[in-house]
Design an enzyme around this catalytic site. Structure first.
Site, short mmCIF file in Angstrom:
data_model
loop_
_atom_site.label_atom_id
_atom_site.label_comp_id
_atom_site.label_asym_id
_atom_site.label_seq_id
_atom_site.Cartn_x
_atom_site.Cartn_y
_atom_site.Cartn_z
N VAL A 149 0.85 -1.19 0.00
CA VAL A 149 0.00 0.00 0.00
C VAL A 149 0.88 1.24 0.00
CG1 VAL A 149 -1.95 1.18 1.08
CG2 VAL A 149 -1.71 -1.30 1.34
N ASP A 155 5.74 -2.92 10.95
CA ASP A 155 4.36 -2.41 10.98
C ASP A 155 3.89 -2.16 12.40
OD1 ASP A 155 4.46 -5.15 11.52
OD2 ASP A 155 2.65 -5.63 10.39
#
Length: 255
Positions: A13, A109
């Site tokens: 993304v 993340d």
């Protein structure tokens, strides 16, 4: 502008960030076999389709949980922008007090979402990142990252169920009308969706018991809009949390 790239197990993304505002997010499938040239071409095409040019960006940052792609995406960005990206990982300045057994094992993340959660919501808080895996990160009342849990994600569980049981089909990841299913599909959807929500509620209850107090819960990740509404625990839905964390980390580590 800043180009933030989150490389996950299912999708890559791209976050388009200007100042403190996240303008856009663009998505492509994760394929560890893609070469640096292929990735550069796809990233450039996505940017062009959304109306952006490579020269619009004066920096980039990468969060990666797919080691096979980290170096390739880094090279692709360097070629496109003419600048080396900041890579979230060991040695980067996060500002976090990381109190897990092996801090170097903390996923990029999870570091990004923890940084953003502290900035936006304060401590104590729990980040529930609902993607390929469901990752729960606990930040105590002092703002220290003390640990969490990693569970199979909803889509992963659904795929394992249909592959491992011959008579069970693939079903859409949507909530049925009732928890008590009356057919194979509705029974599976109930178990997959409501089961995921109940697992998260159960884990949060255990966390709060061990902490001795409750905390703000932030739901993020691609599957959060589907699962979070069915959780009993109140949650803040924040789909841009990882990009907010990447923006902050860029500011702390920019060349």
């Amino acid at each position: 502008m800043l180009l933030a790239i989150d490389i996950g197990n299912s999708h890559i993304v791209l976050g388009i960030i200007e100042g403190e505002e996240i303008l856009d997010s663009l998505r492509m499938y994760t394929d560890p076999k893609k070469t640096e040239d292929q990735l550069a071409a796809e990233i450039l095409q996505l940017l062009r389709l959304a109306g952006y040019r490579a020269k619009d960006f004066d920096g980039s940052i990468i969060s990666c949980v797919v080691p096979q792609l980290g170096a390739s995406v880094r090279g692709a960005l360097a070629a496109l922008l003419g600048l080396d990206p900041v890579v979230v990982g060991a040695g980067i300045k996060t500002g976090l007090n990381i109190r897990i057994d092996h801090p170097a094992e903390l996923g990029a993340d999870m570091a990004c979402t923890a940084v953003a959660a502290l900035h936006r919501y304060g401590a104590p808080c729990v980040v529930v990142d609902m993607g390929t895996a469901t990752k729960l990160s606990v930040l105590d009342k002092n703002g220290a990252l003390v640990g969490g849990a990693i569970c199979p994600g909803m889509a992963l569980s659904a795929e394992a169920l249909s592959q491992g049981a011959s008579l069970l089909p693939r079903v859409s990841l949507s909530a049925p009308a009732k928890a008590i299913g009356t057919g194979t599909v509705s029974c599976m959807q109930s178990g997959i969706v409501f089961g995921a929500a109940s697992m998260i509620d159960g884990m949060l209850a255990r966390f709060f018991e061990e902490l001795g107090y409750t905390a703000t819960v932030i739901a993020t990740g691609g599957l959060a809009p589907l699962i979070a509404p069915h959780c009993v625990e109140d949650m803040e839905l924040d789909e841009d949390l990882i990009f907010e964390g990447m923006r902050i980390l860029w500011e702390r580590n920019r060349p």
